[in-house]
Motif scaffolding. Structure first.
Motif, mmCIF file in Angstrom:
data_model
loop_
_atom_site.group_PDB
_atom_site.id
_atom_site.type_symbol
_atom_site.label_atom_id
_atom_site.label_comp_id
_atom_site.label_asym_id
_atom_site.label_seq_id
_atom_site.Cartn_x
_atom_site.Cartn_y
_atom_site.Cartn_z
ATOM 1 N N LEU A 36 0.886 -1.344 -0.218
ATOM 2 C CA LEU A 36 0.001 -0.096 -0.014
ATOM 3 C C LEU A 36 0.977 1.418 -0.080
ATOM 4 C CD1 LEU A 36 -2.260 -1.189 2.833
ATOM 5 C CD2 LEU A 36 -2.567 -1.348 0.482
ATOM 6 N N GLN A 37 0.453 2.378 -0.817
ATOM 7 C CA GLN A 37 1.407 3.360 -0.958
ATOM 8 C C GLN A 37 0.576 4.507 -1.716
ATOM 9 O OE1 GLN A 37 4.498 1.485 -3.358
ATOM 10 N NE2 GLN A 37 4.167 2.877 -5.037
ATOM 11 N N ASP A 38 0.902 5.668 -1.814
ATOM 12 C CA ASP A 38 0.331 6.771 -2.289
ATOM 13 C C ASP A 38 0.375 6.726 -4.041
ATOM 14 O OD1 ASP A 38 -0.760 9.257 -2.709
ATOM 15 O OD2 ASP A 38 1.202 10.403 -2.897
ATOM 16 N N GLY A 39 -0.555 6.594 -4.367
ATOM 17 C CA GLY A 39 -0.697 6.577 -6.078
ATOM 18 C C GLY A 39 -0.849 5.342 -6.454
ATOM 19 N N GLY A 40 -1.158 4.247 -5.583
ATOM 20 C CA GLY A 40 -1.393 2.706 -6.363
ATOM 21 C C GLY A 40 -0.972 1.895 -5.208
ATOM 22 N N SER A 41 -1.608 0.627 -5.491
ATOM 23 C CA SER A 41 -1.564 -0.561 -4.268
ATOM 24 C C SER A 41 -1.218 -1.765 -5.281
ATOM 25 C CB SER A 41 -2.849 -0.593 -3.595
ATOM 26 O OG SER A 41 -4.047 -0.877 -4.574
ATOM 27 N N GLY A 42 -0.530 -2.643 -4.711
ATOM 28 C CA GLY A 42 -0.140 -3.874 -5.557
ATOM 29 C C GLY A 42 0.106 -4.905 -4.560
ATOM 30 N N ILE A 43 1.012 -5.980 -4.951
ATOM 31 C CA ILE A 43 1.333 -7.216 -4.222
ATOM 32 C C ILE A 43 2.968 -6.896 -3.947
ATOM 33 C CG2 ILE A 43 -0.558 -8.551 -5.116
ATOM 34 C CD1 ILE A 43 1.418 -9.588 -7.185
ATOM 35 N N GLN A 44 3.387 -7.758 -2.870
ATOM 36 C CA GLN A 44 4.843 -7.778 -2.609
ATOM 37 C C GLN A 44 5.296 -9.264 -2.164
ATOM 38 O OE1 GLN A 44 6.580 -5.138 0.425
ATOM 39 N NE2 GLN A 44 7.437 -6.834 1.255
ATOM 40 N N GLY A 45 6.209 -9.851 -2.606
ATOM 41 C CA GLY A 45 6.715 -10.871 -2.461
ATOM 42 C C GLY A 45 8.378 -10.855 -1.980
ATOM 43 N N SER A 46 8.604 -11.489 -0.997
ATOM 44 C CA SER A 46 9.964 -11.485 -0.594
ATOM 45 C C SER A 46 10.443 -12.952 0.035
ATOM 46 C CB SER A 46 10.204 -10.474 0.400
ATOM 47 O OG SER A 46 9.428 -10.670 1.823
ATOM 48 N N ILE A 47 11.641 -13.197 0.120
ATOM 49 C CA ILE A 47 12.358 -14.310 0.445
ATOM 50 C C ILE A 47 13.406 -13.905 1.289
ATOM 51 C CG2 ILE A 47 13.516 -14.927 -1.731
ATOM 52 C CD1 ILE A 47 13.045 -17.840 -0.899
ATOM 53 N N ASP A 48 13.765 -14.577 2.513
ATOM 54 C CA ASP A 48 15.002 -14.049 3.344
ATOM 55 C C ASP A 48 15.540 -15.353 3.745
ATOM 56 O OD1 ASP A 48 14.687 -11.219 3.605
ATOM 57 O OD2 ASP A 48 13.004 -11.442 4.759
ATOM 58 N N PHE A 49 16.891 -15.487 3.520
ATOM 59 C CA PHE A 49 17.696 -16.466 4.012
ATOM 60 C C PHE A 49 18.704 -16.421 5.028
ATOM 61 C CE2 PHE A 49 17.116 -16.549 -0.540
ATOM 62 C CZ PHE A 49 16.675 -17.717 -1.011
ATOM 63 N N GLY A 50 18.772 -17.070 6.055
ATOM 64 C CA GLY A 50 19.284 -16.743 7.107
ATOM 65 C C GLY A 50 20.931 -17.191 7.098
ATOM 66 N N LEU A 51 21.894 -16.215 7.538
ATOM 67 C CA LEU A 51 23.211 -16.482 7.376
ATOM 68 C C LEU A 51 23.964 -16.493 8.818
ATOM 69 C CD1 LEU A 51 24.208 -13.830 4.838
ATOM 70 C CD2 LEU A 51 23.736 -16.291 4.491
ATOM 71 N N GLY A 52 23.167 -16.226 9.832
ATOM 72 C CA GLY A 52 23.687 -16.217 11.116
ATOM 73 C C GLY A 52 22.448 -15.991 11.954
ATOM 74 N N GLU A 53 22.964 -16.057 13.450
ATOM 75 C CA GLU A 53 22.011 -15.971 14.507
ATOM 76 C C GLU A 53 21.085 -14.610 14.583
ATOM 77 O OE1 GLU A 53 21.536 -15.580 19.316
ATOM 78 O OE2 GLU A 53 23.560 -15.784 18.369
ATOM 79 N N ASN A 54 21.620 -13.402 13.989
ATOM 80 C CA ASN A 54 20.937 -12.513 13.818
ATOM 81 C C ASN A 54 20.971 -11.686 12.558
ATOM 82 O OD1 ASN A 54 21.924 -12.390 16.823
ATOM 83 N ND2 ASN A 54 19.868 -11.823 16.577
ATOM 84 N N PHE A 55 21.418 -12.492 11.365
ATOM 85 C CA PHE A 55 21.644 -11.617 10.046
ATOM 86 C C PHE A 55 21.186 -12.450 8.760
ATOM 87 C CE2 PHE A 55 24.560 -10.808 6.358
ATOM 88 C CZ PHE A 55 24.082 -9.500 6.425
ATOM 89 N N SER A 56 20.424 -11.926 7.761
ATOM 90 C CA SER A 56 19.608 -12.560 6.926
ATOM 91 C C SER A 56 19.906 -11.734 5.654
ATOM 92 C CB SER A 56 18.446 -12.852 7.221
ATOM 93 O OG SER A 56 17.511 -11.943 7.173
ATOM 94 N N PHE A 57 19.789 -12.237 4.443
ATOM 95 C CA PHE A 57 19.776 -11.149 3.133
ATOM 96 C C PHE A 57 18.602 -12.313 2.532
ATOM 97 C CE2 PHE A 57 21.702 -15.291 1.494
ATOM 98 C CZ PHE A 57 21.365 -15.196 0.293
ATOM 99 N N GLY A 58 18.037 -11.256 1.305
ATOM 100 C CA GLY A 58 17.048 -11.844 0.566
ATOM 101 C C GLY A 58 16.571 -10.869 -0.541
ATOM 102 N N PHE A 59 15.402 -11.073 -1.229
ATOM 103 C CA PHE A 59 15.205 -10.512 -2.227
ATOM 104 C C PHE A 59 13.690 -10.128 -2.116
ATOM 105 C CE2 PHE A 59 18.383 -13.751 -3.465
ATOM 106 C CZ PHE A 59 19.171 -12.691 -4.071
#
Length: 174
Positions: A36-59
């Motif tokens: 949800l945002q100003d001027g439009g609404s849509g869909i979001q998808g994300s994936i996160d991969f854990g690298l350590g106890e408190n750290f992850s990366f994703g897309f």
């Protein structure tokens, strides 16, 4: 009254049977929801991969479905009636890193994750949270914001992927 009692039971069952939200290295989370945002609404998808106890990366990727058409003058150019955004105006993809704080705050079921992202339209940040009701299913919410925008805002729809966004939806543990 029956609906209220049923809702109360489901909520208390979900909170008493909640599972760990982020387990560290090897953890994989998928989020699917509304953007949800100003001027439009849509869909979001994300994936996160854990690298350590408190750290992850994703897309993360977003696609705006409902976008307001433009009528009028922008940057000295007169646009025809109902000028519509193209695919590249509606779509955004980003790589991101997160600091997963569930073990730091001491609540295993809740993963609060601030982070940074580098995308097609900007360099930005985000703050999100996930709560897992079962081992495989939970909910998430996220706020994203640009820090440095690419380009010079010459296009009518440059603002679509360069503003604060709010997302919410379902989260899955893979």
């Amino acid at each position: 009254m029956k609906k209220f009692i049923t809702l109360l039971f489901l909520a208390s069952f979900g909170f008493t049977n909640a599972q760990q939200a982020f387990s560290g290295k090897g953890d994989m989370k998928v989020n699917v929801g509304a953007n949800l945002q100003d001027g439009g609404s849509g869909i979001q998808g994300s994936i996160d991969f854990g690298l350590g106890e408190n750290f992850s990366f994703g897309f993360v990727t977003t696609y705006l479905l409902g976008v307001d058409n433009f009528n009028g003058t922008y940057g000295g150019v007169v646009y025809a009636n109902d000028y519509k955004p193209e695919f590249q105006d509606r779509f955004d993809a980003k790589a991101r890193i997160n600091a997963n704080l569930s073990s730091v705050i001491g609540v295993e079921q809740l993963d609060v994750y601030p982070g940074l992202s580098l995308g097609l339209h900007n360099f930005g940040g985000h703050v999100g949270g996930r709560y897992f009701f079962t081992d495989g299913f939970g909910v998430f919410t996220e706020i994203g914001f640009p820090i440095a925008k690419y380009g010079n805002d010459n296009d009518v729809f440059d603002h679509l992927n360069n503003q604060a966004t709010f997302s919410l939806g379902a989260s899955f543990n893979l």
